[in-house]
Design a protein around this motif. Sequence first.
Motif, short mmCIF file in Angstrom:
data_model
loop_
_atom_site.label_atom_id
_atom_site.label_comp_id
_atom_site.label_asym_id
_atom_site.label_seq_id
_atom_site.Cartn_x
_atom_site.Cartn_y
_atom_site.Cartn_z
N TYR A 166 -1.21 8.57 -1.98
CA TYR A 166 -2.38 8.47 -2.87
C TYR A 166 -3.67 8.38 -2.05
N ILE A 167 -3.68 7.51 -1.05
CA ILE A 167 -4.89 7.35 -0.23
C ILE A 167 -5.21 8.65 0.50
N THR A 168 -4.19 9.29 1.04
CA THR A 168 -4.40 10.54 1.77
C THR A 168 -4.96 11.62 0.84
N LEU A 169 -4.35 11.77 -0.33
CA LEU A 169 -4.82 12.79 -1.27
C LEU A 169 -6.23 12.48 -1.76
N LYS A 170 -6.53 11.22 -1.94
CA LYS A 170 -7.87 10.85 -2.39
C LYS A 170 -8.90 11.14 -1.31
N ARG A 171 -8.59 10.85 -0.07
CA ARG A 171 -9.55 11.10 1.02
C ARG A 171 -9.72 12.58 1.28
N LYS A 220 -9.76 14.68 -1.00
CA LYS A 220 -10.41 15.13 -2.22
C LYS A 220 -9.54 16.11 -3.01
N VAL A 221 -8.24 15.94 -2.92
CA VAL A 221 -7.31 16.79 -3.65
C VAL A 221 -7.43 16.55 -5.15
N PHE A 222 -7.63 15.31 -5.55
CA PHE A 222 -7.74 15.02 -6.97
C PHE A 222 -9.00 15.66 -7.56
N LYS A 223 -10.10 15.58 -6.81
CA LYS A 223 -11.34 16.17 -7.29
C LYS A 223 -11.20 17.69 -7.38
N MET A 224 -10.55 18.29 -6.38
CA MET A 224 -10.34 19.74 -6.40
C MET A 224 -9.42 20.14 -7.56
N ALA A 225 -8.41 19.33 -7.83
CA ALA A 225 -7.52 19.63 -8.95
C ALA A 225 -8.30 19.53 -10.26
N TYR A 226 -9.16 18.53 -10.38
CA TYR A 226 -9.99 18.39 -11.58
C TYR A 226 -10.87 19.62 -11.77
#
Length: 108
Positions: free
Chosen positions: A64-69, A71-77
Amino acid sequence: RMQQVADDLQKSSGNIDKIQDQYGEYRNKLEYASQRLGHLKRKTEEDSRYIWWSFCFFLATVAYITLKRLKVFKMAYWGVSWTIWTGSTAFDFIQGIYQSVSGVLGMR
């Protein structure tokens, strides 16, 4: 002579009784040790399961921390938002063309 044989037999019988008592004591101690070992084995299995679940939670947190840093979540959004916007725009465009063509052809 018979008295001595009887005494020796009595002594031997007493020794056998002592040995049987000793074996009974060993049996009791082995049963107790077996019960304790079974309890220890169950506790070890529970601890092992707890450790594995803790490790899985740790890996999930790291992911989770790695994906958040990254910016995978933002890119997925943004990817999902862009896909929805593109789909609705394309649908509106096609619907407008259909209405124009049907109006020209008198299908309405």
